[in-house]
Scaffold this motif. Sequence first.
Motif, PDB file in Angstrom:
ATOM      1  N   GLU A 133       0.817  -1.229   0.000  1.00  0.00           N
ATOM      2  CA  GLU A 133       0.000   0.000   0.000  1.00  0.00           C
ATOM      3  C   GLU A 133       0.843   1.268   0.000  1.00  0.00           C
ATOM      4  O   GLU A 133       0.368   2.308  -0.453  1.00  0.00           O
ATOM      5  CB  GLU A 133      -1.013   0.004   1.157  1.00  0.00           C
ATOM      6  CG  GLU A 133      -0.415   0.088   2.535  1.00  0.00           C
ATOM      7  CD  GLU A 133      -1.478   0.306   3.611  1.00  0.00           C
ATOM      8  OE1 GLU A 133      -2.347   1.166   3.434  1.00  0.00           O
ATOM      9  OE2 GLU A 133      -1.425  -0.387   4.635  1.00  0.00           O
ATOM     10  N   TYR A 134       2.080   1.224   0.485  1.00  0.00           N
ATOM     11  CA  TYR A 134       2.943   2.408   0.437  1.00  0.00           C
ATOM     12  C   TYR A 134       3.992   2.296  -0.673  1.00  0.00           C
ATOM     13  O   TYR A 134       4.982   3.009  -0.670  1.00  0.00           O
ATOM     14  CB  TYR A 134       3.612   2.629   1.801  1.00  0.00           C
ATOM     15  CG  TYR A 134       2.587   3.036   2.844  1.00  0.00           C
ATOM     16  CD1 TYR A 134       2.167   4.349   2.952  1.00  0.00           C
ATOM     17  CD2 TYR A 134       2.006   2.080   3.682  1.00  0.00           C
ATOM     18  CE1 TYR A 134       1.210   4.728   3.877  1.00  0.00           C
ATOM     19  CE2 TYR A 134       1.035   2.446   4.605  1.00  0.00           C
ATOM     20  CZ  TYR A 134       0.638   3.773   4.698  1.00  0.00           C
ATOM     21  OH  TYR A 134      -0.319   4.136   5.608  1.00  0.00           O
ATOM     22  N   GLU A 135       3.777   1.362  -1.590  1.00  0.00           N
ATOM     23  CA  GLU A 135       4.715   1.166  -2.706  1.00  0.00           C
ATOM     24  C   GLU A 135       4.026   1.280  -4.070  1.00  0.00           C
ATOM     25  O   GLU A 135       4.536   1.933  -4.975  1.00  0.00           O
ATOM     26  CB  GLU A 135       5.386  -0.213  -2.587  1.00  0.00           C
ATOM     27  CG  GLU A 135       6.208  -0.363  -1.311  1.00  0.00           C
ATOM     28  CD  GLU A 135       6.779  -1.744  -1.112  1.00  0.00           C
ATOM     29  OE1 GLU A 135       7.861  -1.860  -0.526  1.00  0.00           O
ATOM     30  OE2 GLU A 135       6.140  -2.740  -1.538  1.00  0.00           O
ATOM     31  N   GLU A 136       2.861   0.610  -4.188  1.00  0.00           N
ATOM     32  CA  GLU A 136       2.199   0.585  -5.501  1.00  0.00           C
ATOM     33  C   GLU A 136       1.819   1.963  -6.048  1.00  0.00           C
ATOM     34  O   GLU A 136       1.934   2.193  -7.252  1.00  0.00           O
ATOM     35  CB  GLU A 136       0.957  -0.317  -5.463  1.00  0.00           C
ATOM     36  CG  GLU A 136       1.308  -1.783  -5.507  1.00  0.00           C
ATOM     37  CD  GLU A 136       0.102  -2.674  -5.736  1.00  0.00           C
ATOM     38  OE1 GLU A 136      -1.023  -2.228  -5.453  1.00  0.00           O
ATOM     39  OE2 GLU A 136       0.306  -3.812  -6.181  1.00  0.00           O
ATOM     40  N   PRO A 137       1.365   2.907  -5.192  1.00  0.00           N
ATOM     41  CA  PRO A 137       1.030   4.216  -5.761  1.00  0.00           C
ATOM     42  C   PRO A 137       2.229   4.878  -6.458  1.00  0.00           C
ATOM     43  O   PRO A 137       2.045   5.732  -7.319  1.00  0.00           O
ATOM     44  CB  PRO A 137       0.582   5.026  -4.534  1.00  0.00           C
ATOM     45  CG  PRO A 137       0.070   3.991  -3.582  1.00  0.00           C
ATOM     46  CD  PRO A 137       0.991   2.811  -3.771  1.00  0.00           C
ATOM     47  N   PHE A 138       3.441   4.459  -6.083  1.00  0.00           N
ATOM     48  CA  PHE A 138       4.654   5.031  -6.677  1.00  0.00           C
ATOM     49  C   PHE A 138       5.223   4.145  -7.794  1.00  0.00           C
ATOM     50  O   PHE A 138       6.332   4.380  -8.268  1.00  0.00           O
ATOM     51  CB  PHE A 138       5.699   5.249  -5.577  1.00  0.00           C
ATOM     52  CG  PHE A 138       5.187   6.125  -4.466  1.00  0.00           C
ATOM     53  CD1 PHE A 138       5.127   7.503  -4.618  1.00  0.00           C
ATOM     54  CD2 PHE A 138       4.718   5.569  -3.277  1.00  0.00           C
ATOM     55  CE1 PHE A 138       4.631   8.307  -3.602  1.00  0.00           C
ATOM     56  CE2 PHE A 138       4.219   6.366  -2.257  1.00  0.00           C
ATOM     57  CZ  PHE A 138       4.168   7.744  -2.420  1.00  0.00           C
ATOM     58  N   GLY A 139       4.481   3.101  -8.143  1.00  0.00           N
ATOM     59  CA  GLY A 139       4.917   2.264  -9.256  1.00  0.00           C
ATOM     60  C   GLY A 139       5.867   1.146  -8.866  1.00  0.00           C
ATOM     61  O   GLY A 139       6.430   0.495  -9.739  1.00  0.00           O
ATOM     62  N   LEU A 140       6.042   0.912  -7.550  1.00  0.00           N
ATOM     63  CA  LEU A 140       6.755  -0.308  -7.141  1.00  0.00           C
ATOM     64  C   LEU A 140       5.702  -1.397  -7.150  1.00  0.00           C
ATOM     65  O   LEU A 140       4.928  -1.537  -6.205  1.00  0.00           O
ATOM     66  CB  LEU A 140       7.408  -0.156  -5.763  1.00  0.00           C
ATOM     67  CG  LEU A 140       8.485  -1.171  -5.400  1.00  0.00           C
ATOM     68  CD1 LEU A 140       9.179  -0.809  -4.097  1.00  0.00           C
ATOM     69  CD2 LEU A 140       7.969  -2.607  -5.297  1.00  0.00           C
TER      70      LEU A 140
ATOM     71  N   PRO B   7      -2.735   2.589  -9.250  1.00  0.00           N
ATOM     72  CA  PRO B   7      -3.100   2.311  -7.851  1.00  0.00           C
ATOM     73  C   PRO B   7      -3.014   3.569  -6.989  1.00  0.00           C
ATOM     74  O   PRO B   7      -2.093   4.368  -7.150  1.00  0.00           O
ATOM     75  CB  PRO B   7      -2.048   1.287  -7.403  1.00  0.00           C
ATOM     76  CG  PRO B   7      -1.456   0.733  -8.652  1.00  0.00           C
ATOM     77  CD  PRO B   7      -1.591   1.793  -9.705  1.00  0.00           C
ATOM     78  N   TRP B  79       0.450   2.147 -16.929  1.00  0.00           N
ATOM     79  CA  TRP B  79       1.791   2.657 -16.632  1.00  0.00           C
ATOM     80  C   TRP B  79       2.572   2.997 -17.903  1.00  0.00           C
ATOM     81  O   TRP B  79       3.664   3.564 -17.831  1.00  0.00           O
ATOM     82  CB  TRP B  79       2.580   1.648 -15.782  1.00  0.00           C
ATOM     83  CG  TRP B  79       2.031   1.542 -14.395  1.00  0.00           C
ATOM     84  CD1 TRP B  79       1.121   0.637 -13.931  1.00  0.00           C
ATOM     85  CD2 TRP B  79       2.328   2.403 -13.285  1.00  0.00           C
ATOM     86  NE1 TRP B  79       0.829   0.881 -12.607  1.00  0.00           N
ATOM     87  CE2 TRP B  79       1.559   1.949 -12.187  1.00  0.00           C
ATOM     88  CE3 TRP B  79       3.164   3.512 -13.113  1.00  0.00           C
ATOM     89  CZ2 TRP B  79       1.605   2.574 -10.933  1.00  0.00           C
ATOM     90  CZ3 TRP B  79       3.220   4.126 -11.861  1.00  0.00           C
ATOM     91  CH2 TRP B  79       2.432   3.657 -10.791  1.00  0.00           C
ATOM     92  N   TYR B  85      10.227   5.204 -15.602  1.00  0.00           N
ATOM     93  CA  TYR B  85      10.054   6.026 -14.396  1.00  0.00           C
ATOM     94  C   TYR B  85      10.950   5.476 -13.287  1.00  0.00           C
ATOM     95  O   TYR B  85      11.334   4.312 -13.309  1.00  0.00           O
ATOM     96  CB  TYR B  85       8.579   6.085 -13.972  1.00  0.00           C
ATOM     97  CG  TYR B  85       7.963   4.776 -13.532  1.00  0.00           C
ATOM     98  CD1 TYR B  85       7.994   4.371 -12.201  1.00  0.00           C
ATOM     99  CD2 TYR B  85       7.333   3.941 -14.452  1.00  0.00           C
ATOM    100  CE1 TYR B  85       7.413   3.175 -11.801  1.00  0.00           C
ATOM    101  CE2 TYR B  85       6.746   2.746 -14.060  1.00  0.00           C
ATOM    102  CZ  TYR B  85       6.787   2.362 -12.733  1.00  0.00           C
ATOM    103  OH  TYR B  85       6.221   1.178 -12.342  1.00  0.00           O
ATOM    104  N   ASN B 101       9.193   8.284  -5.736  1.00  0.00           N
ATOM    105  CA  ASN B 101       9.762   8.451  -7.070  1.00  0.00           C
ATOM    106  C   ASN B 101      10.771   9.593  -7.054  1.00  0.00           C
ATOM    107  O   ASN B 101      10.628  10.529  -6.276  1.00  0.00           O
ATOM    108  CB  ASN B 101       8.681   8.791  -8.097  1.00  0.00           C
ATOM    109  CG  ASN B 101       7.580   7.753  -8.121  1.00  0.00           C
ATOM    110  OD1 ASN B 101       6.466   8.013  -7.692  1.00  0.00           O
ATOM    111  ND2 ASN B 101       7.900   6.567  -8.598  1.00  0.00           N
TER     112      ASN B 101
END
Lengths: 381, 140
Positions: A133-140, B7, B79, B85, B101
């Motif tokens: 939840e603290y990774e996916e919003p940033f594309g991890l 997401p 994406w 990115y 990021n």
Amino acid sequence: MANLKDTCAVAGIGETRFGVFPGSTNASLNIQACKLAIEDAGLTKDDVDGLLSQKPYFEPTFLWSTLLGNRMGLSLKYTADLDVGGATPVAMVQHAVMAIQAGLCSVVVCTFGEAMRSQGRKPGWNFMTRTREYEEPFGLLMPTHAYAMACRRHMYEYGTTSEQLGAVAITCRKHASMNNNAQQRMPITMKEYLASRMFADPFRLLDICQVTDGGAAVVVTSSERARHLKHAPVYISGMGNGHTGIGVGWFPSMTTTAAKESAGMAFEMAGVKPEDIDVAELYDCFTYTVLVTLEDYGFCKKGEGGPFVEEGHIELGARIPVNTHGGLLSQGHIDGMNHITEAVKQLRGDGGLAQVTDAEIAAVSGNGGDLSTHTTLVLRR
Amino acid sequence: MPEYKKPLPILDSDSVLFWEACKRHELLIQQCEECGSYRYPPRPICPNCFSLKARWNTSSGRGEVYTFTVARVPLTPEWAPDVPYVVGVIQLDEGIRIVSNVVGCKPEDITIGMPVDVTFDDVTDTITLPRFKPARENSQ
């Protein structure tokens, strides 16, 4: 825990074909593997009273082990689904030993199977939503991104190079080329490795494991009972665990992992040192995982995993042959259950073209999440 | 605003204060009231001393790149416009790390140890993501 040393053994192993099988189901792959393992042990389904499984990654299921046992007509005294990610198959064997020695049951089948290649990621089902939840919003979005960041940190701290990662990929493929149940068997060169598509720096496509349809299972029973079965027992001599947590970004270190504690525990229980081990089947979701596990297991010093693999020490016939089946990188992603079945083959002398001469002691590693969980087995003949 | 399909954070009682602060362009981090440890991600308990008492402090938003990767292949179609990115782990001056990021520079110009500052990206009407950009020269 030392009193569990050698009390149980792997008596049977089963592997389906590994590859791309669009018609297969998650249940059928587990069931085929279980049947092969039970028959390999010289047992029947009526001898089995324990079943451990791991839920498929990409299919929502409930009471999975109960469902599989019921489909096979097993009468179970002990069953459960376990989840420590890719560390689960090794953990299943550990739980089997504990359940047998606790008197809960006597013959446990441990199984993993999934049509991950053909029926994997689908829209609307993401088992990682809460975990990331603290990774996916940033594309991890996937382990590749997380392990790539850990690997880059290793490169920064120790000077590890792309060519050294390539040596792991090339070795696994070379070993897979000797295995007629490997998804990828065509040997690769360093030039081909370096030219493969950059996926998530520093990982190229050839740093990443296969996605595979397949299943594998093992039968665990008491050593006493195993001695009267079809194959010579492969004794479970050492068991270890190490658990770091969720989110590689927050680990105290990305370059020393829970593998260190896990191997320490397993080697102590078995009474072995790294130099006593003849063959190592190391969980290899990525090339970096092998490199850092070699260091954390003590096969080489911290930071020297790169030169160690580059000098060829993990190849067949060398100091510590690693992933004699080709690993997840080339044989296929059976979540590491295939690492256990391969170690058993090696200790039985059934390693085929990739047999390690006089292999007596094997180490098997399991690794889950983003270097989150680690499990170790020491097996001996 | 066009529909945002990637997401989004989960807003619940453990996380809502953090994300509401991002909406105000403020980076809040939790600090244990008993032992003083900072922690991230937000959670109801101190992993150091097990206290349930915490306060929210405004972070300086300054830090450095601890490690990073360049995602070059989109996992899902939404994406595709973003690749390549950069996903990075930022070590904040307060000593804790945040996954985010690195933006505002070319991926090939990023190095481990590079100083960065927080920057806020309003991705929807209600959600703002904290990202990091190279620190301005001579920044304090």
